[in-house]
Design a protein around this motif. Structure first.
Motif, PDB file in Angstrom:
ATOM      1  N   ASP A 638       0.832  -1.201   0.000  1.00  5.07           N
ATOM      2  CA  ASP A 638       0.000   0.000   0.000  1.00  5.07           C
ATOM      3  C   ASP A 638       0.864   1.248   0.000  1.00  5.07           C
ATOM      4  O   ASP A 638       1.990   1.259   0.494  1.00  5.07           O
ATOM      5  CB  ASP A 638      -0.911   0.002   1.232  1.00  5.07           C
ATOM      6  CG  ASP A 638      -0.110  -0.146   2.529  1.00  5.07           C
ATOM      7  OD1 ASP A 638       0.605  -1.168   2.655  1.00  5.07           O
ATOM      8  OD2 ASP A 638      -0.165   0.754   3.381  1.00  5.07           O
ATOM      9  N   VAL A 639       0.331   2.326  -0.561  1.00  5.13           N
ATOM     10  CA  VAL A 639       1.000   3.624  -0.569  1.00  5.13           C
ATOM     11  C   VAL A 639       0.513   4.424   0.627  1.00  5.13           C
ATOM     12  O   VAL A 639      -0.690   4.546   0.848  1.00  5.13           O
ATOM     13  CB  VAL A 639       0.714   4.380  -1.885  1.00  5.13           C
ATOM     14  CG1 VAL A 639       1.350   5.762  -1.863  1.00  5.13           C
ATOM     15  CG2 VAL A 639       1.218   3.573  -3.077  1.00  5.13           C
ATOM     16  N   ASP A 640       1.449   4.949   1.408  1.00  5.71           N
ATOM     17  CA  ASP A 640       1.100   5.685   2.617  1.00  5.71           C
ATOM     18  C   ASP A 640       1.955   6.947   2.683  1.00  5.71           C
ATOM     19  O   ASP A 640       3.184   6.858   2.739  1.00  5.71           O
ATOM     20  CB  ASP A 640       1.353   4.820   3.849  1.00  5.71           C
ATOM     21  CG  ASP A 640       0.829   5.460   5.135  1.00  5.71           C
ATOM     22  OD1 ASP A 640       0.585   6.677   5.133  1.00  5.71           O
ATOM     23  OD2 ASP A 640       0.681   4.746   6.147  1.00  5.71           O
ATOM     24  N   PRO A 641       1.353   8.128   2.658  1.00 10.49           N
ATOM     25  CA  PRO A 641       2.144   9.366   2.737  1.00 10.49           C
ATOM     26  C   PRO A 641       2.839   9.542   4.081  1.00 10.49           C
ATOM     27  O   PRO A 641       3.795  10.313   4.194  1.00 10.49           O
ATOM     28  CB  PRO A 641       1.112  10.470   2.484  1.00 10.49           C
ATOM     29  CG  PRO A 641      -0.202   9.854   2.854  1.00 10.49           C
ATOM     30  CD  PRO A 641      -0.091   8.408   2.516  1.00 10.49           C
ATOM     31  N   GLN A 646       4.394   4.026   8.161  1.00  7.64           N
ATOM     32  CA  GLN A 646       4.546   2.883   7.264  1.00  7.64           C
ATOM     33  C   GLN A 646       5.822   2.096   7.594  1.00  7.64           C
ATOM     34  O   GLN A 646       5.807   0.866   7.626  1.00  7.64           O
ATOM     35  CB  GLN A 646       4.593   3.361   5.815  1.00  7.64           C
ATOM     36  CG  GLN A 646       4.645   2.224   4.797  1.00  7.64           C
ATOM     37  CD  GLN A 646       4.679   2.739   3.376  1.00  7.64           C
ATOM     38  OE1 GLN A 646       5.506   3.583   3.035  1.00  7.64           O
ATOM     39  NE2 GLN A 646       3.775   2.244   2.533  1.00  7.64           N
ATOM     40  N   ASP A 647       6.915   2.802   7.856  1.00  6.25           N
ATOM     41  CA  ASP A 647       8.162   2.123   8.197  1.00  6.25           C
ATOM     42  C   ASP A 647       8.000   1.293   9.467  1.00  6.25           C
ATOM     43  O   ASP A 647       8.501   0.168   9.554  1.00  6.25           O
ATOM     44  CB  ASP A 647       9.288   3.142   8.379  1.00  6.25           C
ATOM     45  CG  ASP A 647       9.753   3.742   7.062  1.00  6.25           C
ATOM     46  OD1 ASP A 647       9.293   3.277   5.997  1.00  6.25           O
ATOM     47  OD2 ASP A 647      10.573   4.676   7.097  1.00  6.25           O
ATOM     48  N   ALA A 648       7.317   1.838  10.451  1.00  2.95           N
ATOM     49  CA  ALA A 648       7.117   1.106  11.702  1.00  2.95           C
ATOM     50  C   ALA A 648       6.299  -0.164  11.462  1.00  2.95           C
ATOM     51  O   ALA A 648       6.629  -1.234  11.985  1.00  2.95           O
ATOM     52  CB  ALA A 648       6.430   2.005  12.731  1.00  2.95           C
ATOM     53  N   ARG A 649       5.238  -0.047  10.661  1.00  3.82           N
ATOM     54  CA  ARG A 649       4.415  -1.230  10.371  1.00  3.82           C
ATOM     55  C   ARG A 649       5.218  -2.287   9.614  1.00  3.82           C
ATOM     56  O   ARG A 649       5.160  -3.487   9.919  1.00  3.82           O
ATOM     57  CB  ARG A 649       3.195  -0.838   9.532  1.00  3.82           C
ATOM     58  CG  ARG A 649       2.147  -0.048  10.236  1.00  3.82           C
ATOM     59  CD  ARG A 649       0.822  -0.066   9.461  1.00  3.82           C
ATOM     60  NE  ARG A 649       0.985   0.275   8.062  1.00  3.82           N
ATOM     61  CZ  ARG A 649       0.986   1.534   7.585  1.00  3.82           C
ATOM     62  NH1 ARG A 649       0.872   2.547   8.431  1.00  3.82           N
ATOM     63  NH2 ARG A 649       1.103   1.771   6.294  1.00  3.82           N
ATOM     64  N   HIS A 650       5.945  -1.845   8.588  1.00  5.12           N
ATOM     65  CA  HIS A 650       6.687  -2.792   7.757  1.00  5.12           C
ATOM     66  C   HIS A 650       7.817  -3.458   8.541  1.00  5.12           C
ATOM     67  O   HIS A 650       8.076  -4.648   8.363  1.00  5.12           O
ATOM     68  CB  HIS A 650       7.224  -2.093   6.521  1.00  5.12           C
ATOM     69  CG  HIS A 650       6.186  -1.870   5.470  1.00  5.12           C
ATOM     70  ND1 HIS A 650       6.479  -1.399   4.212  1.00  5.12           N
ATOM     71  CD2 HIS A 650       4.830  -2.054   5.479  1.00  5.12           C
ATOM     72  CE1 HIS A 650       5.367  -1.303   3.498  1.00  5.12           C
ATOM     73  NE2 HIS A 650       4.358  -1.694   4.254  1.00  5.12           N
ATOM     74  N   ALA A 651       8.493  -2.691   9.397  1.00  5.78           N
ATOM     75  CA  ALA A 651       9.561  -3.286  10.210  1.00  5.78           C
ATOM     76  C   ALA A 651       8.985  -4.326  11.159  1.00  5.78           C
ATOM     77  O   ALA A 651       9.550  -5.423  11.332  1.00  5.78           O
ATOM     78  CB  ALA A 651      10.293  -2.197  10.991  1.00  5.78           C
TER      79      ALA A 651
END
Length: 709
Positions: A638-641, A646-651
Motif C-alpha cells: 500500500d502507498v502511505d504518505p 509505514q516504516d514502523a508497520r513494515h519493520a
C-alpha cells in the motif's frame, strides 16, 4: 553486423601466438563472452590458474596475458583440461552458427539496443547496478534466441566507482583505470586498418569518438570512446566515468551515446529496423534518425514522425531522481549545432522534452523527450506500468490514466548466467537437458514437484555452504581493511553453513529502506541470536553524491558490536556482479524493502528464485505479480504518505515473519533432517516463478507487445 569481427579475430590470433599451440583454443574463446554461460566455460579458464583467475576478476584475456610460462606449459600438457576446453569451444561454435530468429528484425536490418550501461560480465566494468545487469541479460538472451540484435554503449575508461567502507560505516569511492587492450574487445577499423571514427558537435566543440567491439555471444556490442588525439582533455573526459556527477559532462555523454551511436552504426553500414532506448540516456538518437529524413525545408515534424516509427523506449524508474532534467539554457547550448542542421531553433527541440511544452520555465527531461519521440513505450513491471501511466498522464492531458500509451514488459533474468552449478545439474536431471530452451513453458517446470526432497535440500545446502565459504574469507578481509580489531574481523569465521541465511543487496537509495532492519534493535538482536538463528548478508553502493543513502550504512555500522552481530551480520564491500552471483545462489531468503510504489521492477530476487531461494519482499515491482501466497512471503504494497508510520508497520511485520514463519519453517525438520514445508515452498516458488521471470519470457513480451506494434 560484420564490422569489427575481423578486428576481434586478429586480436585473438595475436593472443594465441603468445601461447603454447594447444592453448590457442583459449584465445579464440576469450574474445567472445559466450563461454561465460556455458556450464563448464568459467571453470576451464579458472583451472588454468585459480589464483590468477581471481586476481584478474575473471577476465579471460588478462588471464592469458599474465599467466606464467610454467603454468601455460603444464596446461598444454593436460589432456583432461584440453578435452574440456575443446568441448566448450564445440558447444559455443554450434550455438553461434545457428540460423537467425525470424521475427521483427533481420540480419540486414537488426534491432539496435542503446543503453548507458551493460552488466554482462564482472570483468567488463561498464555497469553500476540493476539497469546494467538487465541490459546484459537482454544481450545474452537475445544471443540464445538468435535474435538479429546489435548493442550500442560507451566505453568508460574509469568505469563506475569502486567502494570502500570505513570502520564508521561511511562509503568512500575510488576509480580504477580500464585498459581496453586488456579486455576481450577490439578497436573497429576500416579496410585500410584505420580506426572508424565519428564526430558529434556538443555545444561549440566537435567531439571525435572511436568504436570498440566486444561479442556477447551472437550479439556485437559497440562502445564509443572519446579517448582520441583530436580531442582536448575535457572532450576525452566525456567517456571517463559512468553516471558522472558533473551535469554538463553527463549531458555530453547522452549526446554522444544517442547521436553518436546512430552515426557509428551508419559508419559501420548497419541500418537498424528498430532502435530500442533502454532508459532516457540515449534519447537524442531520435534527433539523428530524424536528421536523416529531414529535407532541409519546412517543419521538423514529419522527419521526427518517421524517426518515431523506428524507436521504442523502456522507462525504468518512478523515482524523480532517476529521470534526468536540465535547465533549458543548458540543453540549448549543447544542442545548438544539431538543431541548426535540422533547420530549427534548439527551443523547438527542448519543447519536446517538457511535460507541458508551452511552459518555458519547465526544464528539459530526457524521459519526456524519449516518450514523445518513440512509437511505443513500456515500464518494467505491471505495477510500474500503472505508476508510469499516472506519472506521465499530464503529457497526454486528453487521455484518461488507463489510456496513456505506456504498456509494461516485466523484467526477467538470464537463467544460465545466475544459476548455480549444483542447481543447474539438478534441473537438467529432472527437467531434461534441453529445459532452458523450453523455460517459458509452465509445463517445463512441472517435474519440479517430483524432485525428491532430499535432492533439492542437498543442492540448497551445498550452494549455501559455498556462499558461506566465500563470506568467511571476504568478510574477514573487508573488516581487516577497515582497521577493525582482529577479534571482530575474525568473528566472521563464525558464519555457519547450516544457519538460515538472508540476503539484502542492492543500490543504496533511501527508498530501498535498509534502515528497516534497525527499526527495532532489540528484536534484531533476538532474531540473529535465537535458538533458530538467522545470519544476514548485506551489500550495496550509494551514488557518490547521495549522502542520505550513505548514511543508511553508517546507521547499520553503529550496531556492529551488538551481541551476536559480529558472527551473524556482515556488510560486504564493493558490491558487483561477481559478488551478486555468490549471494543470489546461496541465500535462502532474499529481502527487498522498497517504499511502494517506487520499485520499478527489481531483478536480484528473480535470480535468487532460480536457485531455490525464497522471497520476503514488499508487494511492489515484480513481486506484486509474482507472489501467490504460498511461494514466499510478502509485506503490504500500500502507498502511505505517512512514511514514519509505514516504516514502523513494515519493520514490525518483517521481524514477525522472520521470527514466527520463516525461521520456524526452515528449522522444523523431520527425522531425515529435511524441512518438508520449506522444500514444498521452494518447489512452488520454482514452478510458479521459473517460467514467468526468465529473460526468455521478457523477450517474447517485447516481440509481441513492443517491437511488433
Amino acid at each position: 553486423m560484420q564490422a569489427g569481427s575481423r578486428d576481434l579475430e586478429r586480436a585473438a590470433e595475436a593472443l594465441a601466438s603468445r601461447l603454447p599451440e594447444p592453448l590457442g583454443v583459449y584465445a579464440r574463446l576469450a574474445y567472445n563472452y559466450r563461454w561465460a554461460w556455458d556450464p563448464d566455460g568459467p571453470d576451464v579458464f579458472r583451472d588454468l590458474d585459480p589464483e590468477r583467475w581471481e586476481k584478474v576478476a575473471e577476465n579471460p584475456v588478462k588471464q592469458l596475458q599474465e599467466a606464467s610460462t610454467a603454468g601455460l606449459s603444464a596446461a598444454a600438457q593436460n589432456p583432461e583440461l584440453l578435452a574440456r576446453v575443446a568441448a566448450v569451444e564445440e558447444r559455443v561454435n554450434a550455438d553461434l552458427n545457428r540460423p537467425p530468429h525470424d521475427g521483427p528484425a533481420s540480419t540486414e536490418r537488426p534491432i539496435a539496443y542503446f543503453s548507458a550501461e551493460y552488466g554482462f560480465h564482472g570483468s567488463f566494468p561498464i555497469y553500476s547496478g540493476g539497469l546494467g545487469a538487465l541490459a546484459g541479460d537482454i544481450l545474452k538472451e537475445a544471443s540464445d534466441r538468435a535474435w538479429p540484435l546489435v548493442a550500442v554503449g560507451l566505453l568508460y575508461r574509469h568505469g563506475y566507482f569502486r567502494q570502500r567502507i570505513d570502520n564508521r560505516g561511511w562509503q568512500h569511492e575510488y576509480w580504477v583505470d580500464t585498459d581496453p587492450d586488456r579486455l576481450p574487445a577490439a578497436l573497429v577499423t576500416d579496410d585500410a586498418g584505420k580506426p572508424i571514427t565519428i564526430c558529434v558537435h556538443i555545444g561549440t566543440e566537435e567531439v571525435v569518438a572511436q568504436i570498440w567491439r566486444t561479442n556477447v555471444g551472437r550479439v556485437p556490442l559497440y562502445l564509443l570512446d572519446a579517448e582520441r588525439p583530436e580531442n582536448n582533455e575535457s572532450a576525452r573526459w566525456i567517456t571517463s566515468r559512468l553516471y558522472i556527477g558533473d551535469e554538463d559532462t553527463r549531458l555530453a555523454q547522452y549526446m554522444l551515446l544517442g547521436i553518436g551511436g546512430v552515426r557509428a552504426l551508419e559508419a559501420m553500414a548497419i541500418e537498424p529496423s528498430i532502435v530500442h532506448l533502454n532508459e532516457g540516456h540515449a534519447a537524442f538518437a531520435s534527433l539523428e534518425l530524424a536528421k536523416r529524413e529531414y529535407s532541409g525545408q519546412g517543419s521538423l515534424g514529419p522527419a521526427l514522425d518517421v524517426a518515431r516509427q523506428r524507436t521504442v523506449f523502456t522507462t525504468h524508474t518512478p523515482v524523480p531522481a532517476g529521470n534526468d532534467t536540465y535547465p533549458a539554457h543548458q540543453v540549448e547550448s549543447v544542442l545548438e549545432h544539431m538543431a541548426g542542421t535540422l533547420g530549427v531553433n534548439a527551443s523547438e527541440v527542448i519543447r519536446l522534452g517538457r511535460t507541458n511544452p508551452e511552459e518555458e520555465a519547465e526544464p528539459f527531461g530526457v524521459t519526456q523527450f524519449a516518450l514523445r519521440t518513440s512509437r511505443a513505450a513500456n515500464g518494467v513491471a505491471r505495477r510500474h506500468g500503472e505508476v508510469a501511466r499516472e506519472m506521465w498522464n499530464a503529457m497526454w492531458p486528453d487521455k484518461a490514466v488507463d489510456d496513456v500509451p505506456i504498456t509494461h514488459v516485466t523484467n526477467g533474468v538470464h537463467i544460465p548466467t545466475w544459476l548455480g552449478r549444483p542447481m543447474w545439474a539438478l534441473l537438467n536431471q529432472h527437467l531434461g537437458e534441453d529445459w532452458l530452451d523450453r523455460a517459458t513453458d509452465p509445463a517445463t517446470w512441472a517435474p519440479v514437484e517430483d524432485i525428491p526432497a532430499q535432492e533439492l535440500w542437498a543442492v540448497r545446502t551445498q550452494q549455501r555452504a559455498e556462499l558461506i565459504e566465500y563470506v568467511r574469507h571476504r568478510a574477514v578481509v573487508d573488516r581487516l581493511a577497515r582497521d577493525e580489531s582482529r577479534p571482530y574481523a575474525e568473528a566472521a569465521a563464525a558464519f555457519d553453513p547450516d544457519v538460515l541465511t538472508v540476503g539484502f543487496a542492492r543500490r543504496l537509495a533511501t527508498y530501498k529502506r535498509l534502515n528497516l532492519l534497525l527499526q527495532d534493535v532489540e528484536r534484531a538482536i533476538r532474531v540473529v541470536g535465537s535458538d533458530r538463528p538467522i545470519q544476514v548478508l548485506l551489500a550495496g553502493k550509494a551514488h557518490p553524491r547521495d549522502d542520505a543513502g550513505k548514511s543508511l550504512v553508517q546507521g547499520l555500522f553503529s550496531m556492529k558490536h551488538a551481541p551476536g552481530f559480529a558472527g551473524r551480520v556482515a556488510y560486504l564491500d564493493d558490491y558487483d556482479l561477481r559478488m551478486a552471483a555468490h549471494l543470489v545462489r546461496g541465500c535462502d531468503v532474499w529481502i527487498n524493502l522498497p517504499r511502494p510504489p517506487l520499485e520499478a521492477s527489481g531483478t536480484s530476487g528473480m535470480k535468487n528464485v532460480m536457485n531455490g531461494g525464497l522471497q520476503l519482499s514488499v508487494l511492489d515491482g515484480w513481486w506484486a505479480e509474482g507472489y501467490d501466497g504460498d511461494n514466499g512471503w510478502a509485506l503490504p504494497g500500500d502507498v502511505d504518505p505517512d512514511h514514519g508510520a509505514q516504516d514502523a508497520r513494515h519493520a514490525h511485520e518483517l521481524f514477525r515473519l522472520l521470527e514466527e514463519e520463516v525461521a520456524p519453517e526452515f528449522y522444523t525438520a523431520g527425522e531425515d533432517g529435511i524441512p518438508k514445508n520449506w522444500v514444498t515452498r521452494i518447489r512452488r516458488s520454482l514452478r510458479t516463478l521459473g517460467p514467468e521471470f526468465g529473460a526468455g519470457r521478457m523477450l517474447e513480451d517485447y516481440e509481441k507487445k513492443v517491437y511488433g506494434k
